[in-house]
Scaffold this motif. Structure first.
Motif, PDB file in Angstrom:
ATOM      1  N   ALA A  82      -5.660  -4.228   6.195  1.00  0.00           N
ATOM      2  CA  ALA A  82      -4.473  -3.452   5.976  1.00  0.00           C
ATOM      3  C   ALA A  82      -3.977  -3.200   4.624  1.00  0.00           C
ATOM      4  O   ALA A  82      -3.286  -2.224   4.359  1.00  0.00           O
ATOM      5  N   LYS A 130      -5.784  -0.277   3.583  1.00  0.00           N
ATOM      6  CA  LYS A 130      -5.242   1.015   4.417  1.00  0.00           C
ATOM      7  C   LYS A 130      -3.912   1.341   3.496  1.00  0.00           C
ATOM      8  O   LYS A 130      -3.532   2.477   3.284  1.00  0.00           O
ATOM      9  N   GLU A 144       5.706   3.083   8.570  1.00  0.00           N
ATOM     10  CA  GLU A 144       4.047   3.229   8.726  1.00  0.00           C
ATOM     11  C   GLU A 144       3.444   1.979   8.683  1.00  0.00           C
ATOM     12  O   GLU A 144       2.535   1.571   9.435  1.00  0.00           O
ATOM     13  N   THR A 175       1.372   0.658  11.899  1.00  0.00           N
ATOM     14  CA  THR A 175      -0.071   0.099  11.673  1.00  0.00           C
ATOM     15  C   THR A 175      -0.112  -1.334  12.308  1.00  0.00           C
ATOM     16  O   THR A 175      -1.105  -1.754  12.772  1.00  0.00           O
ATOM     17  N   ARG A 199       0.300   9.115   6.292  1.00  0.00           N
ATOM     18  CA  ARG A 199       0.142   8.129   7.282  1.00  0.00           C
ATOM     19  C   ARG A 199      -1.374   8.058   7.787  1.00  0.00           C
ATOM     20  O   ARG A 199      -1.990   9.179   7.591  1.00  0.00           O
ATOM     21  N   HIS A 200      -2.044   7.115   8.367  1.00  0.00           N
ATOM     22  CA  HIS A 200      -3.273   7.267   8.843  1.00  0.00           C
ATOM     23  C   HIS A 200      -3.342   7.624  10.348  1.00  0.00           C
ATOM     24  O   HIS A 200      -2.339   7.431  11.048  1.00  0.00           O
ATOM     25  N   LEU A 259      -6.835   4.041  12.425  1.00  0.00           N
ATOM     26  CA  LEU A 259      -6.539   2.514  12.573  1.00  0.00           C
ATOM     27  C   LEU A 259      -6.903   1.755  13.674  1.00  0.00           C
ATOM     28  O   LEU A 259      -7.113   0.835  13.631  1.00  0.00           O
ATOM     29  N   VAL A 282      -0.325  -3.920   4.757  1.00  0.00           N
ATOM     30  CA  VAL A 282       0.035  -2.415   4.396  1.00  0.00           C
ATOM     31  C   VAL A 282       1.236  -2.706   3.160  1.00  0.00           C
ATOM     32  O   VAL A 282       0.639  -1.606   2.097  1.00  0.00           O
TER      33      VAL A 282
END
Length: 190
Positions: free
Chosen positions: A21, A24, A35, A39, A102-103, A108, A152
């Motif tokens: 994370a 990420k 976000e 996640t 954002r992913h 994810l 994150v």
């Protein structure tokens, strides 16, 4: 299994997800709490489901999961890590323009699955014990949710401080996690 054992297991299962994370978070353009929570939720749900799958597979799949879990995690984390390292080599003007806000769900989910394969193997092992799997899986999922959400946001700070080098570091961290999982299993320590 007592409460302390369950908590220790949950913490152990969530540490590699926490490290992923951070990577990420560094790869995003100033991730927000929303976000980070998203996640964390994706990782937490996957990390809670995998021990249940392992439990359900039990004896029938124990040898299969044990034989291949480390290779699956190594390949998935390695590929994601290499992508992040390569992105870190892009010139500065390309980096900020290409950093997502954002992913995607699938990125994810794949990362979450790669870091939770060990939880599936734990579920298989718990099938042999007189353990109620639902509270254990829920505790693992909640711990992972919290650790990933925090990870994150730690990645956001690292990304602001270190810029694109932090994304490279995050990629190397993913590669390192995958390599450590592989080494642990191949050396007999796992």
């Amino acid at each position: 299994m007592n409460l302390l054992s369950t908590a220790a297991l949950a913490l152990a299962m969530s540490t590699d997800a926490f490290a992923a994370a951070i990577g990420k978070g560094t790869a995003l353009q100033k991730p927000r709490w929303s976000e980070a929570l998203r996640t964390g939720l994706i990782f937490g749900v996957i990390e809670a489901i995998t021990p249940l799958i392992g439990w359900a597979l039990g004896l029938a799949a124990a040898s299969y999961v044990k034989q291949w879990d480390h290779w699956i995690a190594f390949v998935l984390l390695g590929v994601l890590g290499v992508r992040m390292v390569m992105a870190g080599f892009k010139p500065d003007e390309e980096e900020e323009a290409e950093k997502p806000n954002r992913h995607s769900f699938w990125v994810l989910a794949i990362t979450g699955f790669a870091t939770s394969i060990d939880a599936m193997a734990v579920g298989v092992g718990l099938a042999f014990l007189d353990v109620s799997i639902l509270p254990v899986a829920l505790t693992i999922g909640c711990a992972t949710f919290a650790m990933v959400t925090l990870g994150v946001m730690v990645g956001r700070v690292l990304g602001n401080v270190a810029g694109k080098r932090a994304e490279m570091l995050g990629g190397l961290l993913l590669i390192g996690i995958g390599s450590a999982i592989l080494f642990e299993h191949l050396s007999g320590a796992g």
